[in-house]
Structures are given as structure tokens and as C-alpha cells.
Design a protein around this motif. Sequence first.
Motif, mmCIF file in Angstrom:
data_model
loop_
_atom_site.group_PDB
_atom_site.id
_atom_site.type_symbol
_atom_site.label_atom_id
_atom_site.label_comp_id
_atom_site.label_asym_id
_atom_site.label_seq_id
_atom_site.Cartn_x
_atom_site.Cartn_y
_atom_site.Cartn_z
ATOM 1 N N ALA A 182 0.733 -1.287 0.018
ATOM 2 C CA ALA A 182 0.033 0.004 -0.178
ATOM 3 C C ALA A 182 0.797 1.203 0.019
ATOM 4 O O ALA A 182 2.246 1.122 0.207
ATOM 5 C CB ALA A 182 -0.815 0.034 1.301
ATOM 6 N N ALA A 183 0.295 2.440 -0.175
ATOM 7 C CA ALA A 183 0.888 3.638 -0.198
ATOM 8 C C ALA A 183 1.756 3.676 1.091
ATOM 9 O O ALA A 183 0.906 3.314 2.249
ATOM 10 C CB ALA A 183 0.097 4.953 -0.555
ATOM 11 N N ILE A 184 2.948 4.477 1.319
ATOM 12 C CA ILE A 184 3.410 4.751 2.768
ATOM 13 C C ILE A 184 2.604 5.799 3.357
ATOM 14 O O ILE A 184 2.158 6.716 2.767
ATOM 15 C CB ILE A 184 4.967 5.376 2.353
ATOM 16 C CG1 ILE A 184 5.886 4.202 1.862
ATOM 17 C CG2 ILE A 184 5.321 5.983 3.750
ATOM 18 C CD1 ILE A 184 7.128 4.791 1.400
ATOM 19 N N VAL A 215 3.717 4.567 8.541
ATOM 20 C CA VAL A 215 3.538 3.124 8.478
ATOM 21 C C VAL A 215 4.004 2.524 7.100
ATOM 22 O O VAL A 215 3.583 3.178 6.050
ATOM 23 C CB VAL A 215 2.331 2.825 8.791
ATOM 24 C CG1 VAL A 215 2.059 1.153 8.687
ATOM 25 C CG2 VAL A 215 1.859 2.979 10.344
ATOM 26 N N LEU A 216 5.044 1.655 7.174
ATOM 27 C CA LEU A 216 5.354 0.821 5.803
ATOM 28 C C LEU A 216 4.928 -0.590 5.948
ATOM 29 O O LEU A 216 5.093 -1.375 6.641
ATOM 30 C CB LEU A 216 6.997 0.819 5.932
ATOM 31 C CG LEU A 216 7.652 2.091 6.286
ATOM 32 C CD1 LEU A 216 9.164 1.905 6.169
ATOM 33 C CD2 LEU A 216 7.360 3.171 5.407
ATOM 34 N N ALA A 217 4.031 -0.782 4.691
ATOM 35 C CA ALA A 217 3.472 -2.063 4.614
ATOM 36 C C ALA A 217 4.204 -2.694 3.571
ATOM 37 O O ALA A 217 4.087 -2.631 2.382
ATOM 38 C CB ALA A 217 1.902 -1.879 4.031
ATOM 39 N N ILE A 218 5.076 -3.796 3.805
ATOM 40 C CA ILE A 218 6.009 -4.368 2.854
ATOM 41 C C ILE A 218 5.321 -5.530 2.704
ATOM 42 O O ILE A 218 4.806 -6.439 3.324
ATOM 43 C CB ILE A 218 7.297 -4.646 3.703
ATOM 44 C CG1 ILE A 218 7.851 -3.191 4.440
ATOM 45 C CG2 ILE A 218 8.204 -5.105 2.739
ATOM 46 C CD1 ILE A 218 8.893 -3.293 5.254
ATOM 47 N N GLN A 219 5.514 -6.100 1.372
ATOM 48 C CA GLN A 219 5.347 -7.496 0.789
ATOM 49 C C GLN A 219 6.087 -8.499 1.497
ATOM 50 O O GLN A 219 7.309 -8.237 1.808
ATOM 51 C CB GLN A 219 5.359 -7.644 -0.503
ATOM 52 C CG GLN A 219 4.791 -6.751 -1.447
ATOM 53 C CD GLN A 219 5.359 -6.514 -2.977
ATOM 54 O OE1 GLN A 219 6.052 -7.519 -3.480
ATOM 55 N NE2 GLN A 219 4.802 -5.735 -3.893
#
Length: 211
Positions: A56-58, A66-70
Amino acid sequence: MSYDLGVWAGDADDPQARYASLGEGPADSSLDAFYRDLTAQFPELHEDPEASPWNAAIERSGDGAVLAIQHSRAVAVTRVVLDLARKHGLTVFNPQTGEVHRPNVLDLTMCDGSRVENPDASVIEAALGRLSAKNWYAVLERGDHYVQIGQGKFAAAPRGKYALERRDGSPDRHYRTEAGSLAEVVTAFTGFAEGDSSWVEGFEWEKVDFS
């Protein structure tokens, strides 16, 4: 599902609560430089869906993000996030494990997942004594400087020796050598912890080129 990290300026008495509050309010300039460096390596999802590691967008707000990483890219991206956070003096919180990485704190991490903040010489020596074929590396870091040790095939270390590496700030100042005994490794780690760089002169170093 994604592998999430929280990043913010300064410290927090309750990192879990601080993480939960991220997303409240408009973003300020505290993370601008970090954001520029991070997205230069890993573009936002809408900019390049093929190259982007994000789910998702940072999400920036206030002095945090919030960083949503694969999940498939979590290890590589987390290492870059930690490097950039140290560079910019930011805290990183991992809600999956509860780990908090604070800027400029002496941090000892082992392959087995154990981690100690501000270890003294006896703790460092005891931790290095646990190195084994399975628990094959240790890293001692402060800010963007670190010393690390590895043994066995995963570290490409000759039998009976240790692969000793150090980074003196930026990634282009990364060096590698070999240590012939655990005592030499302990001397390197404790010297680094105490801010005494004389241990460096006891080895012949080769610059590591990651290009």
C-alpha cells in the motif's frame, strides 16, 4: 496481509502505543529526507507497481509513517529501512516482533534472533561464545556504523576462521577481513562498543564492493 514497520522521529516510552497512534494528523517535515531516500530505492506502489515492494502507499502522519511491505521482500526492505533510519536518526518499531530500533543505541543482534541493547563487555563475550553452525553470525551496531562476524559457509569463511566485517558509516565504507580466533573477534567487538578503534589496525582489510 503485509509485513509492517513503524518509523518516527525521536523515542517513545510506549512504542506499541506510539505505533498505534501513527496515521493521526497531517504529515510534517520530520521524515522528508528519510522518505526521499527510501522511495529513491523503493518507489511508491502507484509509481511503479512492478518494482515497488509495498502492499500500500506509505502512510505518513505527524512525524511518523507506517510501511506496509510485501512479505516476500520483507528481509531486504527492512535492512534498508534500518540503515536509513540510523542515517536520519529515526526510531523503527516492528509490530510483528515488538522490537524497537532506536537511533544511536548500541545494539547486539545474533542469528538466533536474540538482541541486547547497550551490552557490556561480559555480555558481548558471552554472546559471541554462542556462535555455532546454526547461530552463525552476530552484528554490533551503533547508528550507521557496525561490526559483524560470521562463520561457516553462509559467511564464506574458511574452515577454522571467522569472516569479520565493519562499516564506517556509508555503505561505500564497508570492509572485510578474516579473524583466526574467537579472542580476536571479542577484542574487535568490545573495542567497537567502547569507541576504541585501535583493534582495526590489527587486521588487513579489503573493501567490499556491492555493485
